[in-house]
Write a protein that holds these residues in place. Sequence first.
Motif, PDB file in Angstrom:
ATOM      1  N   CYS A   1      23.235 -18.478  60.714  1.00 47.58           N
ATOM      2  CA  CYS A   1      22.667 -18.594  62.228  1.00 47.58           C
ATOM      3  C   CYS A   1      22.307 -17.278  62.680  1.00 47.58           C
ATOM      4  O   CYS A   1      23.114 -16.292  62.561  1.00 47.58           O
ATOM      5  CB  CYS A   1      23.733 -19.299  63.090  1.00 47.58           C
ATOM      6  N   TYR A   2      21.113 -16.941  62.989  1.00 51.94           N
ATOM      7  CA  TYR A   2      20.767 -15.674  63.647  1.00 51.94           C
ATOM      8  C   TYR A   2      21.386 -15.384  64.933  1.00 51.94           C
ATOM      9  O   TYR A   2      21.569 -14.142  65.221  1.00 51.94           O
ATOM     10  CB  TYR A   2      19.214 -15.571  63.368  1.00 51.94           C
ATOM     11  N   TRP A   3      21.683 -16.522  65.658  1.00 53.36           N
ATOM     12  CA  TRP A   3      22.190 -16.276  66.882  1.00 53.36           C
ATOM     13  C   TRP A   3      23.766 -16.002  66.771  1.00 53.36           C
ATOM     14  O   TRP A   3      24.403 -14.773  67.101  1.00 53.36           O
ATOM     15  CB  TRP A   3      21.951 -17.435  67.949  1.00 53.36           C
ATOM     16  N   ASN A   4      24.777 -16.671  66.344  1.00 54.34           N
ATOM     17  CA  ASN A   4      25.933 -16.561  65.556  1.00 54.34           C
ATOM     18  C   ASN A   4      26.854 -15.978  66.825  1.00 54.34           C
ATOM     19  O   ASN A   4      27.783 -15.200  66.600  1.00 54.34           O
ATOM     20  CB  ASN A   4      25.966 -15.406  64.436  1.00 54.34           C
ATOM     21  N   LYS A   5      26.623 -16.433  67.962  1.00 53.58           N
ATOM     22  CA  LYS A   5      27.603 -16.236  69.324  1.00 53.58           C
ATOM     23  C   LYS A   5      28.309 -17.169  69.851  1.00 53.58           C
ATOM     24  O   LYS A   5      28.896 -16.834  70.344  1.00 53.58           O
ATOM     25  CB  LYS A   5      26.814 -15.386  70.156  1.00 53.58           C
ATOM     26  N   CYS A   6      27.874 -18.379  69.594  1.00 53.87           N
ATOM     27  CA  CYS A   6      28.464 -19.324  70.379  1.00 53.87           C
ATOM     28  C   CYS A   6      29.951 -19.419  70.450  1.00 53.87           C
ATOM     29  O   CYS A   6      30.461 -19.636  69.071  1.00 53.87           O
ATOM     30  CB  CYS A   6      27.811 -20.745  70.163  1.00 53.87           C
ATOM     31  N   THR A   7      30.749 -19.780  71.401  1.00 55.53           N
ATOM     32  CA  THR A   7      32.044 -19.453  71.264  1.00 55.53           C
ATOM     33  C   THR A   7      32.762 -20.626  70.817  1.00 55.53           C
ATOM     34  O   THR A   7      34.112 -20.600  70.446  1.00 55.53           O
ATOM     35  CB  THR A   7      32.482 -19.287  72.658  1.00 55.53           C
ATOM     36  N   PHE A   8      32.069 -21.689  70.783  1.00 53.37           N
ATOM     37  CA  PHE A   8      32.864 -23.127  70.183  1.00 53.37           C
ATOM     38  C   PHE A   8      32.750 -23.221  68.939  1.00 53.37           C
ATOM     39  O   PHE A   8      33.102 -24.015  68.238  1.00 53.37           O
ATOM     40  CB  PHE A   8      32.252 -24.260  70.761  1.00 53.37           C
ATOM     41  N   CYS A   9      31.724 -22.583  68.443  1.00 53.17           N
ATOM     42  CA  CYS A   9      31.090 -22.844  67.203  1.00 53.17           C
ATOM     43  C   CYS A   9      32.010 -22.400  65.974  1.00 53.17           C
ATOM     44  O   CYS A   9      32.580 -21.120  65.939  1.00 53.17           O
ATOM     45  CB  CYS A   9      29.673 -22.283  66.691  1.00 53.17           C
TER      46      CYS A   9
ATOM     47  N   TYR B   1      21.814 -28.756  72.820  1.00 50.01           N
ATOM     48  CA  TYR B   1      21.520 -28.429  74.317  1.00 50.01           C
ATOM     49  C   TYR B   1      22.875 -28.209  74.735  1.00 50.01           C
ATOM     50  O   TYR B   1      23.035 -27.578  75.896  1.00 50.01           O
ATOM     51  CB  TYR B   1      21.197 -29.941  74.737  1.00 50.01           C
ATOM     52  N   GLU B   2      24.052 -28.877  74.467  1.00 51.91           N
ATOM     53  CA  GLU B   2      25.245 -28.600  74.599  1.00 51.91           C
ATOM     54  C   GLU B   2      25.889 -29.036  75.958  1.00 51.91           C
ATOM     55  O   GLU B   2      26.743 -29.977  76.084  1.00 51.91           O
ATOM     56  CB  GLU B   2      25.706 -27.211  74.500  1.00 51.91           C
ATOM     57  N   SER B   3      25.259 -28.614  77.058  1.00 51.60           N
ATOM     58  CA  SER B   3      25.894 -28.701  78.435  1.00 51.60           C
ATOM     59  C   SER B   3      24.803 -28.747  79.769  1.00 51.60           C
ATOM     60  O   SER B   3      23.791 -28.078  79.291  1.00 51.60           O
ATOM     61  CB  SER B   3      27.040 -27.947  78.983  1.00 51.60           C
ATOM     62  N   GLY B   4      24.942 -29.550  80.499  1.00 52.65           N
ATOM     63  CA  GLY B   4      24.083 -29.545  81.808  1.00 52.65           C
ATOM     64  C   GLY B   4      24.658 -28.656  82.816  1.00 52.65           C
ATOM     65  O   GLY B   4      24.135 -28.788  84.003  1.00 52.65           O
ATOM     66  N   SER B   5      25.703 -28.060  82.360  1.00 52.34           N
ATOM     67  CA  SER B   5      26.141 -26.741  83.517  1.00 52.34           C
ATOM     68  C   SER B   5      25.874 -25.494  82.959  1.00 52.34           C
ATOM     69  O   SER B   5      26.184 -25.124  81.731  1.00 52.34           O
ATOM     70  CB  SER B   5      27.784 -27.422  83.483  1.00 52.34           C
ATOM     71  N   GLN B   6      25.098 -24.714  83.831  1.00 56.56           N
ATOM     72  CA  GLN B   6      24.904 -23.364  83.409  1.00 56.56           C
ATOM     73  C   GLN B   6      26.297 -22.538  83.226  1.00 56.56           C
ATOM     74  O   GLN B   6      26.108 -21.803  82.317  1.00 56.56           O
ATOM     75  CB  GLN B   6      24.127 -22.734  84.570  1.00 56.56           C
TER      76      GLN B   6
ATOM     77  N   ILE C   1      29.794 -20.585  76.722  1.00 52.90           N
ATOM     78  CA  ILE C   1      29.603 -20.901  75.353  1.00 52.90           C
ATOM     79  C   ILE C   1      28.674 -19.689  74.839  1.00 52.90           C
ATOM     80  O   ILE C   1      28.990 -19.466  73.679  1.00 52.90           O
ATOM     81  CB  ILE C   1      28.941 -22.147  75.238  1.00 52.90           C
ATOM     82  N   ASP C   2      28.264 -18.962  75.684  1.00 51.50           N
ATOM     83  CA  ASP C   2      27.376 -17.824  75.106  1.00 51.50           C
ATOM     84  C   ASP C   2      26.007 -18.406  74.488  1.00 51.50           C
ATOM     85  O   ASP C   2      25.817 -17.824  73.344  1.00 51.50           O
ATOM     86  CB  ASP C   2      28.257 -16.599  74.523  1.00 51.50           C
ATOM     87  N   LYS C   3      25.797 -19.371  75.156  1.00 43.32           N
ATOM     88  CA  LYS C   3      24.529 -20.186  74.561  1.00 43.32           C
ATOM     89  C   LYS C   3      23.252 -19.300  74.552  1.00 43.32           C
ATOM     90  O   LYS C   3      22.390 -19.572  73.557  1.00 43.32           O
ATOM     91  CB  LYS C   3      24.438 -21.507  75.089  1.00 43.32           C
ATOM     92  N   GLY C   4      22.975 -18.521  75.367  1.00 42.66           N
ATOM     93  CA  GLY C   4      21.858 -17.732  75.519  1.00 42.66           C
ATOM     94  C   GLY C   4      20.857 -18.486  76.086  1.00 42.66           C
ATOM     95  O   GLY C   4      19.522 -18.225  75.830  1.00 42.66           O
ATOM     96  N   VAL C   5      21.082 -19.691  76.691  1.00 46.64           N
ATOM     97  CA  VAL C   5      20.008 -20.673  77.362  1.00 46.64           C
ATOM     98  C   VAL C   5      20.165 -20.933  78.636  1.00 46.64           C
ATOM     99  O   VAL C   5      21.209 -20.913  79.206  1.00 46.64           O
ATOM    100  CB  VAL C   5      20.271 -22.054  76.600  1.00 46.64           C
ATOM    101  N   ARG C   6      18.803 -20.627  79.333  1.00 46.41           N
ATOM    102  CA  ARG C   6      18.595 -20.999  80.792  1.00 46.41           C
ATOM    103  C   ARG C   6      18.054 -22.482  80.829  1.00 46.41           C
ATOM    104  O   ARG C   6      17.172 -22.955  80.448  1.00 46.41           O
ATOM    105  CB  ARG C   6      17.985 -20.196  81.593  1.00 46.41           C
ATOM    106  N   LEU C   7      19.233 -23.307  81.640  1.00 51.68           N
ATOM    107  CA  LEU C   7      18.818 -24.737  81.790  1.00 51.68           C
ATOM    108  C   LEU C   7      17.421 -24.988  82.505  1.00 51.68           C
ATOM    109  O   LEU C   7      16.603 -25.809  82.416  1.00 51.68           O
ATOM    110  CB  LEU C   7      19.887 -25.523  82.563  1.00 51.68           C
ATOM    111  N   THR C   8      17.029 -23.913  83.397  1.00 56.18           N
ATOM    112  CA  THR C   8      15.815 -24.045  84.108  1.00 56.18           C
ATOM    113  C   THR C   8      14.597 -23.864  83.145  1.00 56.18           C
ATOM    114  O   THR C   8      13.504 -24.161  83.558  1.00 56.18           O
ATOM    115  CB  THR C   8      15.707 -23.060  85.292  1.00 56.18           C
ATOM    116  N   ASP C   9      14.754 -23.231  81.904  1.00 55.28           N
ATOM    117  CA  ASP C   9      13.800 -23.235  81.136  1.00 55.28           C
ATOM    118  C   ASP C   9      13.436 -24.668  80.212  1.00 55.28           C
ATOM    119  O   ASP C   9      12.594 -24.687  79.421  1.00 55.28           O
ATOM    120  CB  ASP C   9      13.725 -21.988  79.998  1.00 55.28           C
TER     121      ASP C   9
END
Length: 715
Positions: free
Chosen positions: A345-353, A447-452, A458-466
């Motif tokens: 995984c190029y991201w390789n940061k998610c804290t749960f993974c 997607y993981e969660s509906g909570s920003q 999680i350090d997902k690097g995703v903004r829900l607004t996007d």
Amino acid sequence: MATFLTEIPAIRNRRHRESDLPYLLINPPLTDPTQPYHSIPYLVAAARRAGFSGGRCVDANIDALNHLARPENVGRLLERAAATRQRIEASAGLTRADELDYRAALGAEGLTPDFVGRAIDIFRDGRSFYHHPTYRQAVFAMKRWQELLSLDGIPQSIADFQILPGPVVNLACYADLCDPALIDRLTGPFDPYVHGPFRDLIGEREWRVVGLSVAYTGQLPMALRLAREIRAARPETVIVFGGTEVCDHVRFARVPGDYWRIFTDADLIVPGEGETPFCGILAAVRDGRDLAGIPGVLTREDTGQSPSINYENVADLPTPAYDVWDWDAYWSPEPVILYSPTRGCYWNKCTFCDYGLNSDRPTSPSRERPVDAVIKDLEEITAFGRTVYFAVDAMSPRYLRLLCDAMKDLRDPVRWSAELRLERTFPKRDMAKRLKDAGCVAISFGYESGSQRVLDLIDKGVRLTDVPDILRDLARNDIGAQMMGFTGFPGERDDEAARTYDFLLEHDDLWSLAAIGTFSLTPGSIIAKNPGAFAVEILPLPPSEDVARYLPWRDTAQEADRWPGEIDRRVDDERISLVRRTSDDRPFVGGIDTAHTLLYFAEFGRRLRPAPPLDDPGVDLVPITDPTIPFANIEEFAGFADVRDQFFLLKRNGGASSTSIAPWLGGRGSARRGDSSVAVLPSGRAFTLPVAGQGVSRDRLRALIKLTARLNGDI
């Protein structure tokens, strides 16, 4: 456990001599029968390039299932089900185990010896497969068959084409896994294959090396049994175990090296990526050299040492050898081929993974195969099939753009799907159109969660607004979106758990499928390595858990203990039902990332299937029946949910194993005597019918049953 990571130099440029050394690679039951796993084609391609031409590959999974599906074998199974009913009906008092068996045996009602074979024919037929009411008859047939197969093994041990890691046998407990009699009983449904075609296979040649590729936990019991059969028949054969399930035992055994207790018939273990190590094994056997010291390979002398995990140079690997499989044997109307253009995984940061092969990062390091090499591979793949699932952890946006731009010019276009990240740059890069032009029909998103707030933890690097704009672009291009997430992340509030569902419901016109599970804490994750930063207290594992695959923990912020595998009950059933759009799961249509689902996306677009049709199935494989039984309360008989709940209760209170759950199974059940008519629906669900004549005729009652079954997805 610490691991040393190595990338073994490729052997392409080394001198090698041709060898017809006879070796055998086996994909063991029980797993998905709709498509083959892709590890063995990669191994064979590497071996061929190294000069080894004497290999044979056997998908024992599909061979065993096709053998068991023969009418004579199904007919004998139906006879055993009838005998089981007679035995239990004549019993003075029923145990819970009797009730489980009786429920399963009742599922044979109305079935004929050819019902499994006819279901397989539907899966393989290009017309019936895409007629969803007919397709669902085949799905129901498979579910009924698997429950009946458990009558030859252990109650509630087979479902969704896997041997379940509980609730009766604990596949993380070495006391269970090291008991040959228990393994034989658990795998008893496969006796006709093991005693027939498999023994013939082992006797076919003097195999010098036999490798068992175990990708999933549900394959482990059969792999252990097949290895024992091989060892008994071929004492001098070098037996090798590899695959991600084997790697998990090496990484997570609570006592280092303890995994050799279960791999008792193995000579060697390959805990990492296997192409180069396997070639090293073949060369050592060919040359008569000592097997110790092969890079990326464990011997019994390595017990207690930190193993080296091999990572391949994916740019140098040859095109996988997909010609090793009989593609007509699988249960799909056309081949769906697994292929990996990238690994890690190029991201390789998610804290749960904590996925696959890793040490200090959530997953293995990202490696990309050059796009021109991927295009060459795909051109060879189209000789076998035109539908591909890219089996990757994630592809970087840059790599994905290059790949899509190259794929749109393929001589023979492919339809494909993959798991990708929700990249905010997708709309501005016009990625949806690029994906569509390249043949993409669906994408799975973590997607993981509906909570920003949770996504940031999680350090997902995703903004829900996007996310809505990303999904909207895909929808405009008729690309399906499969949303995967979970609740129960450390510190997640009740309203945030509900928000994970509500976000999807607010945008329900933009996605095709969703699967929301419950968070499990894995020992290699960033959370487990730094629990205090996440308000986590790791709890002691029960002594029965010899493989620390998942950890119990306390959410100190929510003041709640969390146990692996338990369901998050904080979200109401209405939200859950609204997000679930299909009645079926893996490996059928509706199971995320399955061959059948991908084919339905390719045929019907992002809606996955046509609007619910009003027509009936074209077949009646599993008819509604209404037998009379000598029990008045079939609904109160012990079922899977009861066994599962007892399994987790035992886990929390000292440990779950086949021994600890045996007293509960042998305890008195809830059965009450009294003749009653029951309806057995195509799904296998049974319930007591009201007595005919009490305000409703028999024909009217049957019509109401059929209507109710249709509305509930049981038909």
